[in-house]
Design a protein around this motif. Structure first.
Motif, PDB file in Angstrom:
ATOM      1  N   TYR A   1       6.174  -3.451 -14.709  1.00 17.47           N
ATOM      2  CA  TYR A   1       6.820  -4.769 -14.672  1.00 17.47           C
ATOM      3  C   TYR A   1       7.276  -5.009 -13.241  1.00 17.47           C
ATOM      4  O   TYR A   1       7.951  -4.159 -12.661  1.00 17.47           O
ATOM      5  N   ILE A   2       6.913  -6.131 -12.658  1.00 18.99           N
ATOM      6  CA  ILE A   2       7.337  -6.443 -11.296  1.00 18.99           C
ATOM      7  C   ILE A   2       8.086  -7.766 -11.303  1.00 18.99           C
ATOM      8  O   ILE A   2       7.569  -8.782 -11.785  1.00 18.99           O
ATOM      9  N   LEU A   3       9.289  -7.738 -10.784  1.00 18.27           N
ATOM     10  CA  LEU A   3      10.080  -8.941 -10.575  1.00 18.27           C
ATOM     11  C   LEU A   3       9.951  -9.280  -9.090  1.00 18.27           C
ATOM     12  O   LEU A   3      10.466  -8.565  -8.233  1.00 18.27           O
ATOM     13  N   ASP A   4       9.214 -10.360  -8.790  1.00 18.96           N
ATOM     14  CA  ASP A   4       8.828 -10.685  -7.414  1.00 18.96           C
ATOM     15  C   ASP A   4       9.568 -11.910  -6.893  1.00 18.96           C
ATOM     16  O   ASP A   4       9.433 -13.003  -7.433  1.00 18.96           O
ATOM     17  N   MET A   5      10.363 -11.701  -5.860  1.00 22.65           N
ATOM     18  CA  MET A   5      11.069 -12.799  -5.203  1.00 22.65           C
ATOM     19  C   MET A   5      10.441 -13.124  -3.852  1.00 22.65           C
ATOM     20  O   MET A   5      11.003 -13.885  -3.084  1.00 22.65           O
ATOM     21  N   VAL A   6       9.269 -12.545  -3.575  1.00 23.78           N
ATOM     22  CA  VAL A   6       8.655 -12.684  -2.264  1.00 23.78           C
ATOM     23  C   VAL A   6       7.484 -13.665  -2.291  1.00 23.78           C
ATOM     24  O   VAL A   6       7.401 -14.572  -1.476  1.00 23.78           O
ATOM     25  N   GLY A   7       6.547 -13.480  -3.215  1.00 19.10           N
ATOM     26  CA  GLY A   7       5.394 -14.368  -3.298  1.00 19.10           C
ATOM     27  C   GLY A   7       4.391 -14.110  -2.181  1.00 19.10           C
ATOM     28  O   GLY A   7       4.292 -13.009  -1.649  1.00 19.10           O
ATOM     29  N   GLY A   8       3.643 -15.142  -1.822  1.00 13.47           N
ATOM     30  CA  GLY A   8       2.654 -15.042  -0.754  1.00 13.47           C
ATOM     31  C   GLY A   8       1.676 -13.910  -0.967  1.00 13.47           C
ATOM     32  O   GLY A   8       1.233 -13.649  -2.081  1.00 13.47           O
ATOM     33  N   GLU A   9       1.352 -13.217   0.120  1.00 13.29           N
ATOM     34  CA  GLU A   9       0.351 -12.137   0.051  1.00 13.29           C
ATOM     35  C   GLU A   9       0.829 -10.946  -0.775  1.00 13.29           C
ATOM     36  O   GLU A   9       0.029 -10.094  -1.156  1.00 13.29           O
ATOM     37  N   TYR A  10       2.123 -10.871  -1.080  1.00 15.11           N
ATOM     38  CA  TYR A  10       2.635  -9.763  -1.883  1.00 15.11           C
ATOM     39  C   TYR A  10       2.080  -9.795  -3.307  1.00 15.11           C
ATOM     40  O   TYR A  10       1.938  -8.762  -3.943  1.00 15.11           O
ATOM     41  N   VAL A  11       1.778 -10.969  -3.815  1.00 17.72           N
ATOM     42  CA  VAL A  11       1.314 -11.079  -5.200  1.00 17.72           C
ATOM     43  C   VAL A  11       0.038 -10.273  -5.404  1.00 17.72           C
ATOM     44  O   VAL A  11      -0.078  -9.504  -6.365  1.00 17.72           O
ATOM     45  N   SER A  12      -0.924 -10.425  -4.514  1.00 16.81           N
ATOM     46  CA  SER A  12      -2.183  -9.696  -4.636  1.00 16.81           C
ATOM     47  C   SER A  12      -1.948  -8.193  -4.615  1.00 16.81           C
ATOM     48  O   SER A  12      -2.517  -7.444  -5.424  1.00 16.81           O
ATOM     49  N   ARG A  13      -1.089  -7.734  -3.708  1.00 18.77           N
ATOM     50  CA  ARG A  13      -0.760  -6.298  -3.650  1.00 18.77           C
ATOM     51  C   ARG A  13      -0.062  -5.849  -4.928  1.00 18.77           C
ATOM     52  O   ARG A  13      -0.321  -4.761  -5.435  1.00 18.77           O
ATOM     53  N   ASN A  14       0.827  -6.693  -5.426  1.00 20.31           N
ATOM     54  CA  ASN A  14       1.551  -6.342  -6.641  1.00 20.31           C
ATOM     55  C   ASN A  14       0.614  -6.149  -7.835  1.00 20.31           C
ATOM     56  O   ASN A  14       0.823  -5.261  -8.662  1.00 20.31           O
ATOM     57  N   LEU A  15      -0.402  -6.975  -7.922  1.00 21.40           N
ATOM     58  CA  LEU A  15      -1.334  -6.860  -9.047  1.00 21.40           C
ATOM     59  C   LEU A  15      -2.089  -5.535  -9.001  1.00 21.40           C
ATOM     60  O   LEU A  15      -2.389  -4.945 -10.038  1.00 21.40           O
ATOM     61  N   GLN A  16      -2.368  -5.045  -7.810  1.00 18.09           N
ATOM     62  CA  GLN A  16      -3.010  -3.731  -7.681  1.00 18.09           C
ATOM     63  C   GLN A  16      -2.042  -2.630  -8.104  1.00 18.09           C
ATOM     64  O   GLN A  16      -2.453  -1.610  -8.656  1.00 18.09           O
ATOM     65  N   THR A  17      -0.772  -2.828  -7.850  1.00 15.86           N
ATOM     66  CA  THR A  17       0.268  -1.851  -8.160  1.00 15.86           C
ATOM     67  C   THR A  17       0.568  -1.776  -9.654  1.00 15.86           C
ATOM     68  O   THR A  17       0.967  -0.744 -10.157  1.00 15.86           O
ATOM     69  N   LEU A  18       0.374  -2.895 -10.357  1.00 14.75           N
ATOM     70  CA  LEU A  18       0.719  -2.927 -11.782  1.00 14.75           C
ATOM     71  C   LEU A  18      -0.151  -1.992 -12.615  1.00 14.75           C
ATOM     72  O   LEU A  18      -1.357  -1.882 -12.397  1.00 14.75           O
ATOM     73  N   ALA A  19       0.481  -1.370 -13.574  1.00 15.16           N
ATOM     74  CA  ALA A  19      -0.229  -0.544 -14.552  1.00 15.16           C
ATOM     75  C   ALA A  19      -1.008  -1.465 -15.496  1.00 15.16           C
ATOM     76  O   ALA A  19      -0.699  -2.661 -15.595  1.00 15.16           O
ATOM     77  N   PRO A  20      -2.003  -0.939 -16.211  1.00 18.80           N
ATOM     78  CA  PRO A  20      -2.687  -1.760 -17.208  1.00 18.80           C
ATOM     79  C   PRO A  20      -1.676  -2.383 -18.183  1.00 18.80           C
ATOM     80  O   PRO A  20      -0.691  -1.745 -18.560  1.00 18.80           O
ATOM     81  N   ARG A  21      -1.910  -3.625 -18.528  1.00 15.30           N
ATOM     82  CA  ARG A  21      -1.033  -4.431 -19.390  1.00 15.30           C
ATOM     83  C   ARG A  21       0.314  -4.740 -18.747  1.00 15.30           C
ATOM     84  O   ARG A  21       1.281  -5.074 -19.413  1.00 15.30           O
ATOM     85  N   GLY A  22       0.371  -4.620 -17.424  1.00 14.10           N
ATOM     86  CA  GLY A  22       1.604  -4.896 -16.700  1.00 14.10           C
ATOM     87  C   GLY A  22       1.925  -6.376 -16.633  1.00 14.10           C
ATOM     88  O   GLY A  22       1.090  -7.234 -16.919  1.00 14.10           O
ATOM     89  N   ARG A  23       3.146  -6.655 -16.238  1.00 14.34           N
ATOM     90  CA  ARG A  23       3.636  -8.033 -16.160  1.00 14.34           C
ATOM     91  C   ARG A  23       4.185  -8.293 -14.759  1.00 14.34           C
ATOM     92  O   ARG A  23       5.001  -7.529 -14.261  1.00 14.34           O
ATOM     93  N   HIS A  24       3.742  -9.387 -14.161  1.00 13.97           N
ATOM     94  CA  HIS A  24       4.222  -9.822 -12.839  1.00 13.97           C
ATOM     95  C   HIS A  24       4.994 -11.121 -13.046  1.00 13.97           C
ATOM     96  O   HIS A  24       4.444 -12.099 -13.535  1.00 13.97           O
TER      97      HIS A  24
END
Length: 176
Positions: free
Chosen positions: A85-108
């Motif tokens: 689970y990622i709670l993102d207050m940054v946005g921008g290019e971080y989103v793409s990196r966050n999706l790689q970081t998420l485990a299967p069935r993860g939530r951004h």
């Protein structure tokens, strides 16, 4: 509790509870902006839900964040780790990196766009990992929904504040 703290608890608390409603015990929650009011409240709510909390913040704010006892604190310059689970207050290019970081069935969950409102994502990665991408803001909600949220503050936030299970941080007050 001061008036400023009460207001902070209300806004930060309802935001954190709504955004983390699907967190279950044992999950790893990565919180960007962990030193912000919402970030601090979100750390406490996630811990109460039995999650492992990884706080992402600048090195200058790590001492503040450590007072709220996340399981680990990492520098915002090197935020690589696995999360459910990622709670993102940054946005921008971080989103793409966050999706790689998420485990299967993860939530951004996006709640701010400090680094930009636009991003490019790999939809194949989203599909392969069965990820959920969502976002939220209180500002755009209709008055009736905000009234319902006020009731939730009374039933869900105040009991946690009264018992000392959660605390807010007020960074600065301005005269009205």
């Amino acid at each position: 509790i001061t008036d400023s703290q009460a207001l902070a608890c209300a806004i930060q608390g309802v935001t954190a509870i709504k955004l983390l409603k699907d967190v279950v015990p044992g999950q790893t929650v990565l919180i960007y902006g962990a030193s912000s009011g919402v970030g601090i409240f979100a750390m406490q709510i996630a811990k109460l839900k039995g999650a492992r909390v990884i706080a992402v913040t600048s090195e200058s704010k790590m001492d503040l964040v450590s007072r709220f006892k996340p399981d680990s604190i990492i520098s915002s310059k090197h935020p690589q780790c696995r999360a459910d689970y990622i709670l993102d207050m940054v946005g921008g290019e971080y989103v793409s990196r966050n999706l790689q970081t998420l485990a299967p069935r993860g939530r951004h969950v996006s709640i701010s766009t400090q680094k930009g409102a636009r991003t490019e994502i790999n939809l194949r990665l989203v599909m392969q990992k069965r990820l959920i991408l969502t976002g939220s803001t209180l500002r755009a909600r209709p008055a009736a929904e905000k009234a319902r949220l006020a009731c939730e503050i009374e039933s869900k936030i105040w009991p946690l504040v009264k018992t000392g299970h959660v605390k807010s941080v007020v960074f600065r007050e301005f005269p009205i």
